[in-house]
Design an enzyme around this catalytic site. Structure first.
Site: not given
Ligand code: SAH
Length: 389
Positions: A92, A266, A341
């Site tokens: 890959c 978090e 993102c």
């Protein structure tokens, strides 16, 4: 390196679906990603050219393959998009090359040791998946063999042969996943060789990575991203910094040397445990981690009269919330550094920040995932006071 000269093509591309290598040059892809960011962000601030990868191939430090059978052959690869058919993939172009070579060897060993490959339809067979993680700077390599049952025939000889053929492997873990699930890893793991985890060095700090820990898959570009975040925070050593949505604490730890104090927030308690352990092993004493919802924790801070100078946030694809933005405004940071993102949710959130008095100064994409559609972008905001945008 001029990447146009080395643009490559892959003949699995249409079937595999993990990337779109060969469709356009890397430069064209970077320009397209910048356009995508501009679409949602340009109305708030200028967008700089993407920080692209130096060499956009073989960057993935985490590589996974599923085992299956094709006629009489044992194969390793990925499911064809939307099906349960396995496409055997060799070499890959976006995955680490050493990892690809190890997967090929393990596939051969499964055949020569006559181990059963797991069959998803019948639920029978043993060998299910292989997961490889590599510390790009330490060169440590972890091989996780996922089996459907604990019993692993010829285990010792198998491991000895694998280590003989690949002495670069530093640890081998057997993970047991007996569930009928699309998740790769099950809950139980046994270390068969080495420490059971690898370490990597990022921004001069050492991080421990277990089979299931979240860690950026592109180490080189993660450093570029974190360095930009540190620069954008403009720290002098006197600041209190909040690292919201901090994961295992990589960004906050990279900032700690330049700040007075860092608080990482978090939701995932396991990630917080890793973050605390990482801070300890790097002897960072001015950082603390809390397992909490970022909005709730900052709201509590402001109610107790606490303030922060800089807030860094790196939320999931769904972005942040209006309540989060209000909670940030209540602790009155001078600067906010937003790592996203998903340009679309970023654009929505910038509108809320603008209403709260934060003006976006500049945005820049950092390409973490060459030849895929994933876009990562960092935006720097400055407090200007309400109504001054
Ligand atoms: N900054 C980290 C990872 C960010 S991924 C790094 O660079 O490695 C986003 C993180 O946000 C995940 O770890 C997720 O568990 C966490 N998260 C999601 N919702 C949250 C919330 N409401 N409050 C705090 N953390 C949250």
């Amino acid at each position: 390196m001029n990447t146009t000269e080395i643009n490559k093509s892959c003949h699995y591309v249409k079937k595999c679906g993990a990337c779109h290598i060969g469709d356009r040059t890397y430069e064209e892809e970077l320009a397209e990603k910048k356009r995508q960011i501009e679409q949602f962000v340009k109305k708030y601030c200028p967008v700089k050219d993407m920080a692209g990868m130096y060499y956009p191939y073989h960057y993935r430090n985490k590589v996974h393959a599923v085992f299956g059978r094709k006629k009489d052959e044992v194969v390793a690869g990925t499911y064809e998009e939307g099906t349960h058919r396995i496409i055997p993939i060799k070499n890959c172009l976006i995955e680490d090359a050493q990892a690809s070579a190890i997967i090929e060897t393990v596939t051969e060993l499964i055949k020569s040791f006559k181990l059963w490959v797991y069959n998803e339809d019948t639920g029978r067979g043993l060998m299910r998946h292989i997961l490889i993680r590599k510390g790009m700077s330490t060169k440590q390599i972890m091989v996780v063999l996922v089996t459907a049952a604990p019993d692993f025939p010829h285990k010792n000889n198998f491991i000895a042969k694998l280590r003989e053929l690949h002495p670069e492997i530093t640890t081998i873990v057997q993970n047991i996943n007996s569930q009928d699930t699309t998740m790769v890893l099950g809950e139980k793991s046994k270390t068969l060789y080495g420490a059971g985890y690898i370490e990597d060095v990022l921004c001069g700090l050492r991080f421990r990575i277990s089979p299931s820990s979240f860690y950026q898959v592109n180490s080189a570009q993660a450093q570029v991203l974190y360095k930009k975040a540190i620069q954008a925070a403009m720290l002098s050593g006197k600041e209190t910094v909040i690292d919201a949505y901090c994961g295992i604490g990589t960004i906050g730890m990279a900032m700690a040397a330049k700040a007075k104090r860092v608080i990482g927030i978090e939701l995932n308690a396991d990630a917080v445990r890793d973050a605390k352990a990482n801070a300890k092993r790097n002897h960072i004493e001015n950082i603390q981690f809390v397992a909490a919802d970022a909005t709730e924790y900052m709201t509590q801070m402001s109610e107790q009269g606490e303030r922060a100078d800089v807030v860094v946030l790196d939320p999931p694809r769904s972005g942040s919330t209006q309540e989060f933005v209000k909670a940030v405004a209540a602790i009155e940071p001078k600067r906010v550094v937003y790592i996203s993102c998903n340009p679309e949710t970023l654009g929505r959130d910038l509108e809320w920040f603008q209403k709260a008095g934060y003006k976006a100064v500049e945005a820049q994409g950092v390409d973490m995932f060459a030849f895929t559609n994933h876009v990562e972008v960092i935006v720097v905001m400055q407090y200007c006071g309400k109504g001054k945008n």
